[in-house]
Scaffold this active site. Structure first.
Site, PDB file in Angstrom:
ATOM      1  N   HIS A 133     -50.391  -2.948  36.223  1.00  0.00           N
ATOM      2  CA  HIS A 133     -50.169  -3.610  34.939  1.00  0.00           C
ATOM      3  C   HIS A 133     -50.478  -4.835  34.718  1.00  0.00           C
ATOM      4  O   HIS A 133     -49.896  -5.642  35.419  1.00  0.00           O
ATOM      5  CB  HIS A 133     -48.967  -2.957  34.535  1.00  0.00           C
ATOM      6  CG  HIS A 133     -48.655  -1.554  34.214  1.00  0.00           C
ATOM      7  ND1 HIS A 133     -49.504  -0.317  35.168  1.00  0.00           N
ATOM      8  CD2 HIS A 133     -48.235  -0.738  33.133  1.00  0.00           C
ATOM      9  CE1 HIS A 133     -49.131   0.636  34.423  1.00  0.00           C
ATOM     10  NE2 HIS A 133     -48.238   0.474  33.348  1.00  0.00           N
ATOM     11  N   ARG A 389     -53.863   8.739  37.243  1.00  0.00           N
ATOM     12  CA  ARG A 389     -53.092   9.109  36.013  1.00  0.00           C
ATOM     13  C   ARG A 389     -54.252   9.057  35.201  1.00  0.00           C
ATOM     14  O   ARG A 389     -55.103   8.285  35.128  1.00  0.00           O
ATOM     15  CB  ARG A 389     -52.186   7.812  35.649  1.00  0.00           C
ATOM     16  CG  ARG A 389     -51.518   8.282  34.251  1.00  0.00           C
ATOM     17  CD  ARG A 389     -50.422   7.271  33.868  1.00  0.00           C
ATOM     18  NE  ARG A 389     -50.949   5.994  33.563  1.00  0.00           N
ATOM     19  CZ  ARG A 389     -50.497   5.040  32.614  1.00  0.00           C
ATOM     20  NH1 ARG A 389     -49.444   5.441  32.057  1.00  0.00           N
ATOM     21  NH2 ARG A 389     -51.043   3.838  32.496  1.00  0.00           N
ATOM     22  N   ARG A 574     -40.561   2.141  34.440  1.00  0.00           N
ATOM     23  CA  ARG A 574     -39.859   0.850  33.952  1.00  0.00           C
ATOM     24  C   ARG A 574     -40.999  -0.245  34.021  1.00  0.00           C
ATOM     25  O   ARG A 574     -41.385  -0.231  35.124  1.00  0.00           O
ATOM     26  CB  ARG A 574     -38.747   0.689  34.711  1.00  0.00           C
ATOM     27  CG  ARG A 574     -37.538   1.569  34.501  1.00  0.00           C
ATOM     28  CD  ARG A 574     -36.482   0.972  35.292  1.00  0.00           C
ATOM     29  NE  ARG A 574     -35.257   1.795  35.097  1.00  0.00           N
ATOM     30  CZ  ARG A 574     -34.395   2.148  33.997  1.00  0.00           C
ATOM     31  NH1 ARG A 574     -34.479   1.029  33.322  1.00  0.00           N
ATOM     32  NH2 ARG A 574     -33.329   2.849  34.093  1.00  0.00           N
ATOM     33  N   ARG A 706     -51.098  -1.094  23.334  1.00  0.00           N
ATOM     34  CA  ARG A 706     -50.150  -0.607  24.780  1.00  0.00           C
ATOM     35  C   ARG A 706     -48.985  -1.444  24.584  1.00  0.00           C
ATOM     36  O   ARG A 706     -49.074  -2.571  23.893  1.00  0.00           O
ATOM     37  CB  ARG A 706     -50.853  -1.054  25.622  1.00  0.00           C
ATOM     38  CG  ARG A 706     -52.247  -0.278  26.136  1.00  0.00           C
ATOM     39  CD  ARG A 706     -52.735  -0.105  27.395  1.00  0.00           C
ATOM     40  NE  ARG A 706     -51.965   0.860  27.972  1.00  0.00           N
ATOM     41  CZ  ARG A 706     -52.621   2.117  28.383  1.00  0.00           C
ATOM     42  NH1 ARG A 706     -53.664   2.106  28.532  1.00  0.00           N
ATOM     43  NH2 ARG A 706     -52.002   3.069  29.036  1.00  0.00           N
TER      44      ARG A 706
HETATM   45  P1  PGA Z   1     -48.779   2.037  30.107  1.00  0.00           P
HETATM   46  O1  PGA Z   1     -47.325   1.381  30.405  1.00  0.00           O
HETATM   47  O2  PGA Z   1     -49.293   1.361  28.891  1.00  0.00           O
HETATM   48  O3  PGA Z   1     -49.667   2.080  31.177  1.00  0.00           O
HETATM   49  O4  PGA Z   1     -48.221   3.378  29.738  1.00  0.00           O
HETATM   50  C1  PGA Z   1     -46.540   0.483  29.572  1.00  0.00           C
HETATM   51  C2  PGA Z   1     -45.591  -0.283  30.360  1.00  0.00           C
HETATM   52  O5  PGA Z   1     -45.506  -0.460  31.300  1.00  0.00           O
HETATM   53  O6  PGA Z   1     -45.085  -0.985  29.562  1.00  0.00           O
END
Ligand code: PGA
Length: 874
Positions: A133, A389, A574, A706
């Site tokens: 991420h 995913r 999370r 996002r």
């Molecule tokens: P995602 O994750 O955009 O990959 O769904 C969101 C996040 O971790 O806040």
């Protein structure tokens, strides 16, 4: 007032700052050093409320050239980096075992039997999922320098060093600080998904490889000492999984080819590490005594039976390591000798262990051999388990295109019942579904190719398949069908990710439908995974409504799993920051519903939190201790299930919280224009943090932004809006209408509710309405100014009402050192905010001309600097 920010730490911060000052002076001269010192002092005074000094800052920045602004930004970002390093080094030296100590004390007080403790430990199953991420703002090359700096500081702080040693270390520190100052802090290009995966592997190699067996050894010793209970040899209480190179949701750069490459690179890294471990082991295991079992395998001629058994294994790991390199370089290596399964590693290790124990050498067996066994259990020959995913829509698109080609109509337009009927028919059919001549579109091919990669590689290399934005049973069945058609012969676990408010609320209905299907139960064989989305639900409905929906959904799913007699593993998505579900591990685990840990604890570890929590062996050990103690505590002393009257109140609060939040974010026409001008949202997208774009769909609006950039943008201006908007107003309203006794009871007895309030406490500490007002004053047009003003009024009122509710005098009263740490940073953050405001104004005026300019670079530096100062990004 007594200081909680240790004097030694303060000295270290000062010393590092001074050294950076000398570096700057050496390059730019005394004049620059004086300038920066003036800005620093103005920053501190401005933070303390001196308006005149705030004006000074604005004036100084207004008259500076773009390139001077860049220099100032860099200096303050680097000061903050050094502050973090000092703090991290200070913390890592302290309290590595504090949480485990506290756990054993609690167990002791509760007079639990050895059997109870053993049962809880046997259920311990922590699966840490490293994701790519995009929240790590610091470049890898700087991370290496920072690590080395932390190591030097550690040496410097040892009592026994001589003057000569001190001098040497200080020279090295000056060298490293100068290196960092003369290195670009912003990546010039986005990392590729393969770069991200490689970085994840390095965290394992440099930290977890050592930390996991160390931690388990210490846990085992404690268990043996206090309860005469041992961790079994086949225990794997800690597992590692990854999304790096497997998570393709909205990231077009994660292709099937990338996934395959990453799988091989992980195996290669594992082969390299096991080859080294086993080599060391065979050097040490020179003993001649062995049991009959080992003797039968190595033969009578082997004088050193352990070496005879291990040497060929080392050779095979080396062949695997080199063979994979050749394969990736386009050659055609002989794969016959490669290690492919965990058993090939585990069996000889266990044989050595048994033989050493049988021959009176348990002390040797329990040395580095045991560490290697623990590593083999935790990491295995694939290093980690790769998750896949993908978005539910992408799977539905495959089926739509296929059904249209087959002349069956458009799958996407069918009712849910028709979809399920079709999928179940095809899942039970023996005939292939994909026609040979079907020439699918590129997007469809990509989804199918990923399934083919799964079919081609070993099951042990994979974790689970996660479907983002899952809302119906057909979303899950569709993936199972695609996997089957691609030739996957084992039942890969498929986990729906419920991440909007409606989807969380519907999740028990969807899961009931699935578990009621005979075919489905046959597939999952009593093991169900469900992923809970924390940040998108909060973005959708606000923090309180999302939190309660997550809770209720988990609770209902636990009951459902019991009804269908299956093990439920909840997977918590999370993030690091509170707006994305981030909470200290202990509070997070204790605010989950009872029973939700029975099937294990799977959680994402993202971005910079990977570095903070697992970046060095000591930190990793401490984090493993925190998780382990929180989970064992929650299993042995589960939090109470909420009383009916608590439920009623929190349901009301959540409903009002959702309405308040949506009234601003969704229904107010001024919201989007305000967000666009008052925050650096647009500029953030340009920061090359990670491999994926900041929007799920390139042309989409805020709904497709996002969760990470959404939270990130609000953190930069210190309004931190998504984490608190609407919450205190909802709580206050319900509280004023309800029985005070019940509300107080919720606060004192219910960890879930209490953790909501402590989350707000932390958020309010990071929020600063004065800073947000400065952004508005310069960047927001007059007709929108009322909007920010109203938000800040709500923020200030919310802070007041939280204090009234908790009875604290000030925010973060329970964490004085955290509070002081933030205050030390605030003085450095202050100039960065004023700088960012100046830059935003210039960039917006320059329009297209700002592209790739110094202005843009300076902007990136302030964005990264503020994130570093706040210790998290989005
Ligand atoms: P995602 O994750 O955009 O990959 O769904 C969101 C996040 O971790 O806040």
């Amino acid at each position: 007032m007594q200081s909680h920010y240790d004097a030694e730490l303060k000295d270290t911060v000062r010393y590092l700052g001074k050294t950076l000052g000398e570096t700057i002076q050496a390059q730019l001269g005394q004049e620059w050093l004086d300038k920066i010192e003036t800005i620093r002092k103005d920053g501190r005074a401005s933070y303390q409320g001196d308006d005149k000094r705030s004006e000074n800052l604005k004036e100084i920045f207004k008259t500076m050239s773009d390139s001077d602004l860049l220099t100032v930004g860099r200096a303050f970002a680097q000061f903050l980096n050094l502050g973090n390093i000092a703090e991290q080094e200070y913390n890592s030296a302290m309290n590595v075992d504090a949480s485990i100590d506290a756990l054993f004390e609690h167990l002791d007080k509760a007079e639990l039997s050895a059997e109870d403790v053993q049962k809880a430990v046997a259920k311990l199953n922590i699966d840490l999922v490293l994701t790519a991420h995009p929240t790590e703002v610091t470049r890898r090359t700087l991370i290496h320098k920072h690590k080395e700096l932390a190591r030097c500081l550690k040496e410097l702080h040892q009592d026994s060093i001589t003057d000569a040693e001190r001098e040497k270390i200080e020279t090295r520190i000056a060298d490293l600080i100068a290196q960092a100052w003369h290195t670009e802090e912003i990546r010039s290009e986005r990392p590729t998904p393969v770069d991200e995966a490689r970085w994840g592997f390095s965290v394992i190699e440099n930290s977890l490889w050592e930390a996991v067996p160390d931690f388990l050894r210490e846990l085992n010793d404690r268990l043996q000492k206090d309860y005469q209970v041992a961790l079994p040899l086949d225990a794997a209480p800690v597992q590692l999984s990854s999304w790096m190179g497997g998570d393709r949701d909205g990231n077009p750069f994660v292709t099937s080819k990338v996934t395959e490459q990453v799988l091989l690179l992980a195996r290669k890294r594992a082969a390299k590490l096991f080859a080294m471990d086993l080599d060391q082991l065979q050097v040490e295991l020179s003993m001649f005594d062995c049991n009959d079992e080992l003797r039968a395998i190595v033969g009578d001629d082997a004088n050193e039976p352990y070496r005879a058994l291990l040497r060929p294994l080392v050779r095979r790991f080396i062949a695997t390591r080199d063979g994979i390199s050749d394969y990736l370089a386009g050659k055609n290596p002989d794969e016959s000798d490669w290690i492919t399964s965990n058993e090939e590693l585990m069996e000889p290790l266990l044989l050595c262990y048994r033989s050493l124990c049988d021959c009176g050498m348990k002390v040797v067996a329990d040395g580095i051999l045991l560490d290697t066994i623990r590593r083999a259990r935790c990491f295995g020959v694939h290093l980690l388990k790769l998750d896949i995913r993908q978005d539910s829509e992408r799977h539905a698109d495959v089926l739509s295109e296929l059904t249209r080609y087959l002349g069956l109509g458009d799958y996407g337009q069918w009712s849910e019942e028709d979809k399920q009927a079709f999928l179940l028919r095809e899942l039970s059919s023996k005939r292939p579904l994909f026609p040979a001549k079907w020439n699918a579109s590129d997007d469809v091919k990509e989804v199918l190719d990923t399934c083919r990669v799964i079919a081609k590689h070993s099951q042990t290399g994979f974790g689970i398949y996660i479907i983002s934005m899952a809302s119906e049973a057909s979303d899950v069945l569709a993936v199972q069908l695609l996997l089957q058609e691609a030739g996957v012969t084992w039942p890969m676990p498929v986990a729906p990710l419920f991440e909007t408010l409606d989807d969380l609320n519907n999740s028990p209905i969807v899961m009931r439908k699935l578990l009621s299907i005979d075919w489905y139960r046959g597939y999952v064989k009593g093991q169900q995974y469900v992923m809970i989305g924390y940040s998108d639900s909060a973005k959708d409905a606000g923090a309180l409504a999302a939190g309660w929906a997550q809770y209720e959904s988990q609770e209902a799913l636990v009951a459902l799993a019991e009804e269908f007699d299956c093990t439920l593993t909840l997977f918590h998505g999370r993030g690091g920051t509170i707006g994305r579900g981030g909470l200290p591990a202990h509070a997070a685990i204790h605010s989950q519903p009872p029973g939700s840990l029975d099937g294990g604890f799977r959680v994402t570890e993202q971005g910079e939190t990977i570095r903070y929590k697992f970046g060095m062996p000591q930190l990793a050990k401490r984090s493993l201790g925190i998780y382990t103690s929180a989970i064992i505590e929650a299993m042995l002393f589960p939090p109470p299930a909420p009383k009916q009257e608590w439920r009623e109140l929190i349901t009301k609060m959540a409903g009002l919280g959702r309405d308040n939040y949506r009234a601003t974010v969704r229904q107010d026409k001024d919201f989007v224009p305000y967000f666009r001008v008052a925050t650096p949202e647009q500029e953030l997208g340009k920061l090359p943090l990670g491999s994926r774009p900041s929007k799920r769909k390139p042309q989409g609006g805020i709904e497709s932004l996002r969760a990470i950039p959404w939270i990130f943008a609000w953190a930069q201006t210190r309004l931190v809006l998504p984490s608190w908007l609407g919450v205190m107003r909802a709580i206050d309203k319900v509280k004023s209408e309800s029985d005070e006794k019940i509300v107080n009871e919720m606060f004192t007895e219910w960890p879930f509710y209490r953790s909501r309030l402590s989350m707000l406490d932390m958020v309010f500490h990071k929020a600063d309405p004065r800073i947000s007002a400065e952004y508005d004053a310069r960047l927001v047009p007059d007709e929108l100014k009322h909007f920010g003003k109203a938000l800040r009024t709500e923020l200030e009122e919310s802070i007041e009402s939280l204090l009234a509710l908790t009875g604290q005098d000030s925010i973060m009263a329970n964490d004085p050192s955290g509070k002081e740490s933030m205050e030390v940073r605030a003085a450095y953050l202050q100039p960065l905010h004023y700088l960012q405001i100046e830059l935003l104004e210039r960039i917006r005026e320059a329009g297209e001309d700002a592209k790739n300019s110094e202005l843009e670079r300076a902007m990136m530096v302030t964005i990264a600097g503020i994130a570093i100062g706040m210790r998290n990004t989005g």
